[in-house]
Scaffold this active site. Structure first.
Site, PDB file in Angstrom:
ATOM      1  CE  LYS A   1      21.495  50.794  35.274  1.00 26.74           C
ATOM      2  NZ  LYS A   1      22.936  50.764  35.317  1.00 26.74           N
TER       3      LYS A   1
ATOM      4  NE  ARG B   1      21.783  53.520  30.667  1.00 26.18           N
ATOM      5  CZ  ARG B   1      21.922  52.243  30.410  1.00 26.18           C
ATOM      6  NH1 ARG B   1      21.221  51.688  29.446  1.00 26.18           N
ATOM      7  NH2 ARG B   1      22.759  51.493  31.103  1.00 26.18           N
TER       8      ARG B   1
ATOM      9  CG  HIS C   1      32.550  53.116  40.367  1.00 29.01           C
ATOM     10  ND1 HIS C   1      32.858  54.132  39.490  1.00 29.01           N
ATOM     11  CD2 HIS C   1      31.201  52.979  40.314  1.00 29.01           C
ATOM     12  CE1 HIS C   1      31.749  54.578  38.927  1.00 29.01           C
ATOM     13  NE2 HIS C   1      30.724  53.889  39.398  1.00 29.01           N
TER      14      HIS C   1
ATOM     15  CD  GLU D   1      27.235  53.606  41.294  1.00 26.23           C
ATOM     16  OE1 GLU D   1      26.345  54.414  40.946  1.00 26.23           O
ATOM     17  OE2 GLU D   1      28.277  53.406  40.643  1.00 26.23           O
TER      18      GLU D   1
ATOM     19  CG  ASN E   1      26.024  59.147  33.516  1.00 28.08           C
ATOM     20  OD1 ASN E   1      26.239  57.975  33.828  1.00 28.08           O
ATOM     21  ND2 ASN E   1      25.842  59.528  32.264  1.00 28.08           N
TER      22      ASN E   1
ATOM     23  CD  GLU F   1      23.909  58.135  28.941  1.00 23.78           C
ATOM     24  OE1 GLU F   1      24.130  56.967  29.319  1.00 23.78           O
ATOM     25  OE2 GLU F   1      24.648  59.078  29.189  1.00 23.78           O
TER      26      GLU F   1
HETATM   27  N1  LIG Z   1      27.906  48.773  33.397  1.00 28.58           N
HETATM   28  C1  LIG Z   1      27.336  49.635  34.216  1.00 28.58           C
HETATM   29  O1  LIG Z   1      26.217  50.114  33.960  1.00 28.58           O
HETATM   30  C2  LIG Z   1      28.023  50.024  35.467  1.00 28.58           C
HETATM   31  C3  LIG Z   1      27.315  50.690  36.474  1.00 28.58           C
HETATM   32  C4  LIG Z   1      27.956  50.982  37.655  1.00 28.58           C
HETATM   33  C5  LIG Z   1      29.283  50.610  37.845  1.00 28.58           C
HETATM   34  N2  LIG Z   1      29.942  49.972  36.851  1.00 28.58           N
HETATM   35  C6  LIG Z   1      31.338  49.543  37.037  1.00 28.58           C
HETATM   36  O2  LIG Z   1      31.389  48.564  38.073  1.00 28.58           O
HETATM   37  C7  LIG Z   1      32.709  48.544  38.592  1.00 28.58           C
HETATM   38  C8  LIG Z   1      32.665  48.415  40.095  1.00 28.58           C
HETATM   39  O3  LIG Z   1      32.004  47.220  40.429  1.00 28.58           O
HETATM   40  P1  LIG Z   1      32.118  46.598  41.893  1.00 28.58           P
HETATM   41  O4  LIG Z   1      31.988  47.665  42.884  1.00 28.58           O
HETATM   42  O5  LIG Z   1      31.196  45.473  41.934  1.00 28.58           O
HETATM   43  O6  LIG Z   1      33.654  46.175  41.986  1.00 28.58           O
HETATM   44  P2  LIG Z   1      34.441  44.806  41.653  1.00 28.58           P
HETATM   45  O7  LIG Z   1      33.858  44.106  40.521  1.00 28.58           O
HETATM   46  O8  LIG Z   1      35.864  45.204  41.585  1.00 28.58           O
HETATM   47  O9  LIG Z   1      34.225  43.933  42.963  1.00 28.58           O
HETATM   48  C9  LIG Z   1      34.724  44.406  44.175  1.00 28.58           C
HETATM   49  C10 LIG Z   1      35.607  43.386  44.888  1.00 28.58           C
HETATM   50  O10 LIG Z   1      34.781  42.451  45.545  1.00 28.58           O
HETATM   51  C11 LIG Z   1      35.170  41.129  45.213  1.00 28.58           C
HETATM   52  N3  LIG Z   1      33.944  40.351  45.262  1.00 28.58           N
HETATM   53  C12 LIG Z   1      32.943  40.340  44.356  1.00 28.58           C
HETATM   54  N4  LIG Z   1      31.919  39.616  44.802  1.00 28.58           N
HETATM   55  C13 LIG Z   1      32.279  39.139  46.003  1.00 28.58           C
HETATM   56  C14 LIG Z   1      31.626  38.343  46.978  1.00 28.58           C
HETATM   57  N5  LIG Z   1      30.375  37.926  46.800  1.00 28.58           N
HETATM   58  N6  LIG Z   1      32.293  38.027  48.090  1.00 28.58           N
HETATM   59  C15 LIG Z   1      33.543  38.507  48.306  1.00 28.58           C
HETATM   60  N7  LIG Z   1      34.209  39.289  47.441  1.00 28.58           N
HETATM   61  C16 LIG Z   1      33.571  39.593  46.297  1.00 28.58           C
HETATM   62  C17 LIG Z   1      35.822  41.235  43.890  1.00 28.58           C
HETATM   63  O11 LIG Z   1      36.746  40.199  43.705  1.00 28.58           O
HETATM   64  C18 LIG Z   1      36.517  42.589  43.975  1.00 28.58           C
HETATM   65  O12 LIG Z   1      37.758  42.448  44.604  1.00 28.58           O
HETATM   66  C19 LIG Z   1      33.375  49.808  38.096  1.00 28.58           C
HETATM   67  O13 LIG Z   1      34.302  49.471  37.113  1.00 28.58           O
HETATM   68  C20 LIG Z   1      32.249  50.616  37.500  1.00 28.58           C
HETATM   69  O14 LIG Z   1      32.676  51.448  36.445  1.00 28.58           O
HETATM   70  C21 LIG Z   1      29.337  49.668  35.684  1.00 28.58           C
HETATM   71 ZN   LIG Z   2      28.702  54.128  38.959  1.00 26.57          ZN
END
Ligand SMILES: NC(=O)c1ccc[n+]([C@@H]2O[C@H](COP(=O)([O-])OP(=O)(O)OC[C@H]3O[C@@H](n4cnc5c(N)ncnc54)[C@H](O)[C@@H]3O)[C@@H](O)[C@H]2O)c1
Ligand SMILES: [Zn+2]
Length: 372
Positions: free
Chosen positions: A232, A247, A272, A190, A251, A242
Site C-alpha cells: 500500500k 492508486r 466492508h 484487504e 480499488n 489517484e
Molecule cells: N481510508 C481508507 O483508505 C480506507 C481503506 C479501507 C477501508 N476503509 C474503511 O474502513 C472501514 C472498515 O474498517 P474496519 O474494518 O476497521 O471496521 P470498524 O472500524 O467498524 O471496526 C470493526 C469493529 O471492531 C471493533 N474494534 C476495533 N478495534 C478493536 C479491537 N482492537 N478490539 C476489539 N474490537 C475492536 C470496532 O468497535 C468495530 O465494532 C470502512 O468504512 C471502509 O470504507 C477506508
Molecule cells: Zn476497502
C-alpha cells in the site's frame, strides 16, 4: 525486554510520515509523538467498544507521562457512524472543548473511526494534525495509510471526504488480540487484496501461512502485516491523489464491494472486508470472462478466500440477495459509463491487477447474474 518495533517510512509527493508497527507500541506513544506535536495537547477519538477496553488508557498514560494532555471523545461503533450526522456531532464536541489549530487528533480504532475522525481533523478549523492509531487488521494494513478520510452518503460509500494524511501511524499489534474473529477475517480480505494486486509471491506465502496469520501466530502475523502495508505504501507513494491510475489499483474488487454494501445497508449484515472478498471474486470472474485471466487463477483466489472463512458468493448470504439489476444501478452511479463501457480494476492473474476502461456492460451483467 522490549518487543521489536519496525518503522516504515511513507514518502508521498505532499508529505512524509512514519508507520510504527509492533507490540507494546502504545506504551511508547509519548516518546514517539512528543516531538511531532505542535503543542502538548491531543484529543483522542475512539469508539465505544474500544473506550470500554484498556487501549485508550495505555496511550493516554504514555502521553501524560510525556507531558501531553489528552481529552477523549467517543463515537458509536459500526459503519453507520461514518455519516454526516456523526461528523456534525463530533465536530461540535471537538469545538466545545475549546480547541485551537495546534491540537492533534488521535484517531484510535478501526477504519470507521480513522475515516470519520480523520475527516473531522481535515475540516475542523480548516485542518488539524492527525495521528492514526489503527486497532483492526483492516485499519493497520489499509485505511490508516494513504490519507483518504471521509464519510458515507445515502448515494454510496465514501462519497464525502478529503485527503488528510496523518503525521504518524501507530499500529500496535497487541490491539489485535481483542479483535473479534469475524473482524479479523474481514481485514484479511484487504490484506490479501494487496497480494492480488501486485505480489504473487506474497499470495503464495499467504496460501501457506494465512491460517497461522489468522490464528494469531505473532511472527507470521507481523510478517503478513509488514508485507501487505508495504505494498500500500509503494502504491500511495507512486500516486498519492489517484491521478495516474496506479492508486486506482487499490480499488480492486471495490466497485462490486461498494454495491454489495450499499444494497446490504450499513447495519453490519456485511462487513466492508467481506464485501471486498465478494467483490474480488467478481473482479476475477469478470477478468476471466473477458479473457484477461486464466480460470486457474480465479479458482486459486476463490479457494484461498474460502479457506480463510471469507464469503465468495452473495447468494449464500441471505434469502433475497443482491439482484443484478439493483447491483448494476448502484455501480452505474459509482462509474462513468461511456458508450456502454465501464472502467474496472481487472486482473491478468494473481499479482497483476490493471485498470481497464473498456468493460462492456453486458459482461458485467453476466457476472452479476452468475454470482454464486
Ligand atoms: N481510508 C481508507 O483508505 C480506507 C481503506 C479501507 C477501508 N476503509 C474503511 O474502513 C472501514 C472498515 O474498517 P474496519 O474494518 O476497521 O471496521 P470498524 O472500524 O467498524 O471496526 C470493526 C469493529 O471492531 C471493533 N474494534 C476495533 N478495534 C478493536 C479491537 N482492537 N478490539 C476489539 N474490537 C475492536 C470496532 O468497535 C468495530 O465494532 C470502512 O468504512 C471502509 O470504507 C477506508
Ligand atoms: Zn476497502
Amino acid at each position: 525486554l522490549t518487543a521489536p518495533i519496525t518503522v516504515l517510512p511513507v514518502a508521498a509527493s505532499s508529505h512524509r510520515y512514519e508507520i510504527h508497527i509492533g507490540r507494546g507500541l502504545l506504551e511508547r506513544g509519548g516518546a514517539i509523538l512528543a516531538p511531532l506535536l505542535r503543542r502538548p495537547r491531543a484529543v483522542l477519538v475512539t469508539d465505544r467498544t474500544l473506550a470500554a477496553g484498556r487501549h485508550p488508557a495505555r496511550l493516554g498514560g504514555a502521553l501524560a507521562a510525556a507531558g501531553i494532555r489528552t481529552e477523549t471523545l467517543v463515537v458509536p461503533p459500526g459503519e453507520g457512524t461514518k455519516s454526516m450526522a456523526e461528523l456534525a456531532r463530533l465536530l461540535d464536541e471537538l469545538l466545545a472543548l475549546g480547541i485551537d489549530r495546534n491540537v492533534t487528533i488521535l484517531a484510535m480504532g478501526g477504519g470507521v473511526v480513522g475515516d470519520l475522525a480523520g475527516f473531522a481533523a481535515a475540516v475542523a478549523l480548516r485542518g488539524l494534525d492527525l495521528v492514526q492509531v489503527p486497532t483492526t487488521l483492516l485499519a493497520q494494513i489499509d485505511s490508516s495509510v494513504g490519507g483518504k478520510t471521509g464519510v458515507n452518503s445515502a448515494h454510496g460509500k465514501n462519497l464525502i471526504g478529503a485527503f488528510h494524511p496523518p503525521r504518524c501511524v501507530l499500529a500496535d499489534l497487541e490491539t489485535l488480540d481483542d479483535l473479534p474473529e469475524r473482524e479479523l477475517r474481514a481485514g484479511y480480505a484487504e490484506l490479501v487484496k494487496h497480494a492480488f494486486i501486485r505480489d504473487a509471491e506474497l499470495f503464495a506465502w499467504l496460501e501457506r501461512h494465512g491460517a497461522a496469520v489468522l490464528a494469531g501466530n505473532a511472527a507470521r502475523r507481523a510478517e503478513a502485516i509488514h508485507r501487505s502495508v508495504a505494498i500500500k505504501i509503494a502504491i500511495v507513494a507512486a500516486d498519492e491523489h489517484e491521478t495516474t491510475g496506479e492508486r486506482a489499483l487499490l480499488n480492486f474488487g471495490h466497485t462490486f464491494a461498494h454495491a454489495y454494501e450499499t444494497i446490504a445497508g450499513y447495519g453490519g449484515t456485511l462487513l466492508h472486508g467481506e464485501a471486498v472478498s465478494l467483490g474480488m471474486v467478481r473482479a476475477f470472474e469478470l477478468s476471466v470472462r473477458l479473457g484477461h485471466c486464466a480460470p486457474a487463477d480465479l479458482a486459486r483466489a476463490r479457494r484461498h478466500l474460502v479457506a480463510m472463512g471469507l464469503p465468495v458468493s452473495a447468494r449464500t448470504l441471505r434469502n433475497d440477495p443482491f439482484p443484478p439489476e439493483a447491483m448494476l444501478a448502484v455501480m452505474a452511479r459509482d462509474k462513468k459509463v461511456q458508450d456502454g463501457r465501464l472502467t474496472f480494476v481487472l486482473s491478468r492473474g494473481i499479482g497483476a491487477a490493471f485498470v481497464d476502461s473498456t468493460v462492456p456492460i453486458g459482461a458485467l451483467r453476466d457476472v452479476l447474474a452468475g454470482d454464486g
